[in-house]
Design a protein around this motif. Structure first.
Motif, PDB file in Angstrom:
ATOM      1  N   ILE A  41       3.519 109.743 -41.247  1.00  0.00           N
ATOM      2  CA  ILE A  41       4.131 108.627 -41.966  1.00  0.00           C
ATOM      3  C   ILE A  41       5.414 109.134 -42.632  1.00  0.00           C
ATOM      4  CG2 ILE A  41       3.849 106.967 -43.868  1.00  0.00           C
ATOM      5  CD1 ILE A  41       2.014 106.248 -41.587  1.00  0.00           C
ATOM      6  N   VAL A  42       6.508 108.403 -42.421  1.00  0.00           N
ATOM      7  CA  VAL A  42       7.792 108.809 -42.993  1.00  0.00           C
ATOM      8  C   VAL A  42       8.086 108.032 -44.269  1.00  0.00           C
ATOM      9  CG1 VAL A  42      10.295 108.835 -42.557  1.00  0.00           C
ATOM     10  CG2 VAL A  42       8.695 109.552 -40.762  1.00  0.00           C
ATOM     11  N   ALA A  43       7.739 106.747 -44.256  1.00  0.00           N
ATOM     12  CA  ALA A  43       8.016 105.902 -45.424  1.00  0.00           C
ATOM     13  C   ALA A  43       6.940 104.837 -45.530  1.00  0.00           C
ATOM     14  CB  ALA A  43       9.379 105.246 -45.270  1.00  0.00           C
ATOM     15  N   THR A  44       6.657 104.428 -46.758  1.00  0.00           N
ATOM     16  CA  THR A  44       5.679 103.352 -46.956  1.00  0.00           C
ATOM     17  C   THR A  44       6.056 102.515 -48.165  1.00  0.00           C
ATOM     18  OG1 THR A  44       3.349 102.813 -47.389  1.00  0.00           O
ATOM     19  CG2 THR A  44       4.125 104.907 -48.264  1.00  0.00           C
ATOM     20  N   GLY A  45       5.921 101.213 -48.026  1.00  0.00           N
ATOM     21  CA  GLY A  45       6.134 100.321 -49.158  1.00  0.00           C
ATOM     22  C   GLY A  45       4.849 100.181 -49.964  1.00  0.00           C
ATOM     23  N   ILE A  46       4.997  99.606 -51.160  1.00  0.00           N
ATOM     24  CA  ILE A  46       3.824  99.301 -51.988  1.00  0.00           C
ATOM     25  C   ILE A  46       3.717  97.783 -52.041  1.00  0.00           C
ATOM     26  CG2 ILE A  46       2.800  99.468 -54.287  1.00  0.00           C
ATOM     27  CD1 ILE A  46       4.442 102.004 -54.746  1.00  0.00           C
ATOM     28  N   CYS A  47       2.578  97.253 -51.619  1.00  0.00           N
ATOM     29  CA  CYS A  47       2.355  95.803 -51.572  1.00  0.00           C
ATOM     30  C   CYS A  47       1.352  95.436 -52.660  1.00  0.00           C
ATOM     31  CB  CYS A  47       1.810  95.441 -50.192  1.00  0.00           C
ATOM     32  SG  CYS A  47       1.252  93.752 -50.008  1.00  0.00           S
ATOM     33  N   LYS A 338       5.892 110.066 -56.684  1.00  0.00           N
ATOM     34  CA  LYS A 338       6.010 109.069 -57.755  1.00  0.00           C
ATOM     35  C   LYS A 338       5.280 107.766 -57.413  1.00  0.00           C
ATOM     36  CE  LYS A 338      10.053 110.859 -60.012  1.00  0.00           C
ATOM     37  NZ  LYS A 338      11.393 110.627 -60.504  1.00  0.00           N
ATOM     38  N   VAL A 339       4.250 107.848 -56.600  1.00  0.00           N
ATOM     39  CA  VAL A 339       3.517 106.645 -56.175  1.00  0.00           C
ATOM     40  C   VAL A 339       3.030 105.811 -57.371  1.00  0.00           C
ATOM     41  CG1 VAL A 339       1.399 108.019 -55.803  1.00  0.00           C
ATOM     42  CG2 VAL A 339       1.603 105.794 -54.716  1.00  0.00           C
ATOM     43  N   ASN A 340       2.560 106.464 -58.414  1.00  0.00           N
ATOM     44  CA  ASN A 340       2.058 105.703 -59.572  1.00  0.00           C
ATOM     45  C   ASN A 340       3.187 104.985 -60.312  1.00  0.00           C
ATOM     46  OD1 ASN A 340      -0.845 106.051 -59.533  1.00  0.00           O
ATOM     47  ND2 ASN A 340      -0.414 108.226 -59.849  1.00  0.00           N
TER      48      ASN A 340
END
Ligand code: PAD
Ligand code: ZN
Length: 358
Positions: A41-47, A338-340
């Motif tokens: 996985i290179v990039a992921t959004g937060i939904c 920095k996901v949180n």
């Protein structure tokens, strides 16, 4: 690939329990079995759906789990019998696989390949994109144009496609029509874009956070309303504004009250209301049957009603041809660690979409 057939150790954001912050851990990702694909996985959004799960709105999601379902990446290796993708292909993992109906598609438990600290970690919506590497079934992968920027087209994995498709595929918005969109997050703003692309002449955007209005106008909203500024219920305001109610209404929040308000906002004879927001799994709605009896249509829409494996590559091509600009939804780009912070921005209403980069 040097890693093919081997366990990969990498970072992932593990949700150990309901209500806890995500914890970035080293996890082991097992190689793909027959019919499976391992993706870097290179990039992921937060939904917001990830946030619903984290809050414990869906008791059927088992913890510990790796969330995330709006990602894009590169195939690392494939299991036996996989023919539609190969190592090196750019892909979008599909959180609603096509067909979505057969027993394989309906069993998201079929691909547990994560462990952490000796514990099995559950997959989520087949894809678990909050991990540097993930394993998904072949039917939940769409190969996309190698020219696609993965840090942008990851939004096509959920938010953008959901909203845009709800307008184009589910409601089938007609040119010259009037639309109302409740909730102006990544999903609702994508509905605005879909209504605009379909030629709607009036697009009324509704949110309790006025900070969302500038972006809504930029994307095609003709009017923006904060229900908290109104003396009357929002459905009455919309009916007065339009004479008899809008042609199409969309709920992109996930609350019972706004689902009913959206239904009551479309005109009583031919109005179509599309439910997109995800309610708590224990929710029940009671409503006045007259709302439906006079002819309104009430529909739901999952991932915009696209046949995902066929349509995702085409959506990516349309993106590359600049038929829409989903980049405008990206307000923050953060390192994965920095996901949180990304979740905090979502909760505080300060972001539209945050994209996490590995
Ligand atoms: P988001 O949090 O970015 O946006 C939600 C918006 O709703 C925010 O702008 C809020 O201010 C606004 N809002 C909240 N309460 C109200 C209210 N009472 N009246 C008006 N506006 C309000 O979320 P999102 O855009 O990522 O997701 C929206 C919903 O769609 C959420 O429930 C999510 O789970 C769902 C979803 N559904 C699908 C699907 O396939 N059906 C896919 C993706 C997301
Ligand atoms: Zn989503």
């Amino acid at each position: 690939m040097a890693t093919s057939g081997k366990v990969i150790r990498c970072r992932a954001a593990v949700a150990w329990a309901v209500g806890k912050e995500l914890s970035v851990e080293e996890v082991e990702v097992a190689p793909p079995k027959a019919g499976e694909v391992r993706i870097k996985i290179v990039a992921t959004g937060i939904c917001h759906t990830d946030e619903h799960v984290l809050k414990g709105c869906f008791p059927n999601v088992e913890f510990p789990v790796i969330l995330g379902h709006e990602g894009a990446g590169i195939v690392e290796s494939v299991g036996e019998g996989v023919t539609s993708v190969k190592a090196g292909d750019k892909v979008i993992p599909l959180c609603v696989p096509q067909c979505g109906e057969c027993s394989f598609c309906l069993n998201p438990e079929s691909n547990h390949r994560f462990t952490c600290k000796g514990k099995q970690i559950h997959h989520y919506m087949w894809v678990s994109t909050f991990a540097e590497y993930t394993v998904v079934p072949e039917y939940a992968v769409a190969k996309i144009d190698p020219a696609a920027p993965l840090d942008k087209v990851c939004l096509l994995g959920c938010g953008f496609s959901t909203g845009y498709g709800a307008a184009i595929n589910t409601a089938k918005v007609k040119p010259g029509s009037t639309c109302a969109i409740f909730g102006l997050g990544g999903v609702g703003l994508s509905v605005v874009m879909g209504c605009k692309a379909a030629g709607a002449s009036r697009i009324i955007a509704v949110d309790i956070n006025k900070d969302k209005f500038a972006k809504a106008k930029q994307l095609g909203a003709t009017d923006c309303i904060n229900p908290r500024d109104c003396q009357k219920p929002i459905q009455e305001v919309l009916t007065e504004m339009t004479g008899q109610g809008v042609d199409y209404s969309f709920e992109a929040i996930g609350l019972k009250e706004t689902m009913i308000a959206a239904l009551a906002s479309c005109n009583m004879n031919t109005g179509i209301c599309v439910m997109i927001g995800v309610p708590d799994s224990a929710s029940e709605i009671s409503l006045d049957p007259m709302l439906l009896l006079t002819g309104r249509t009430w529909k739901g829409s999952l991932l915009g009603g696209w046949k995902t494996r066929d349509c995702m590559p085409k959506l990516v091509s349309s993106y590359l041809e600049k038929k829409f600009n989903s980049d405008l939804l990206i307000t923050h780009t953060l390192p994965f660690a920095k996901v949180n912070e990304g979740f905090e921005l979502l909760r505080a209403g300060k972001s539209i979409r945050s994209v996490l980069l590995f």
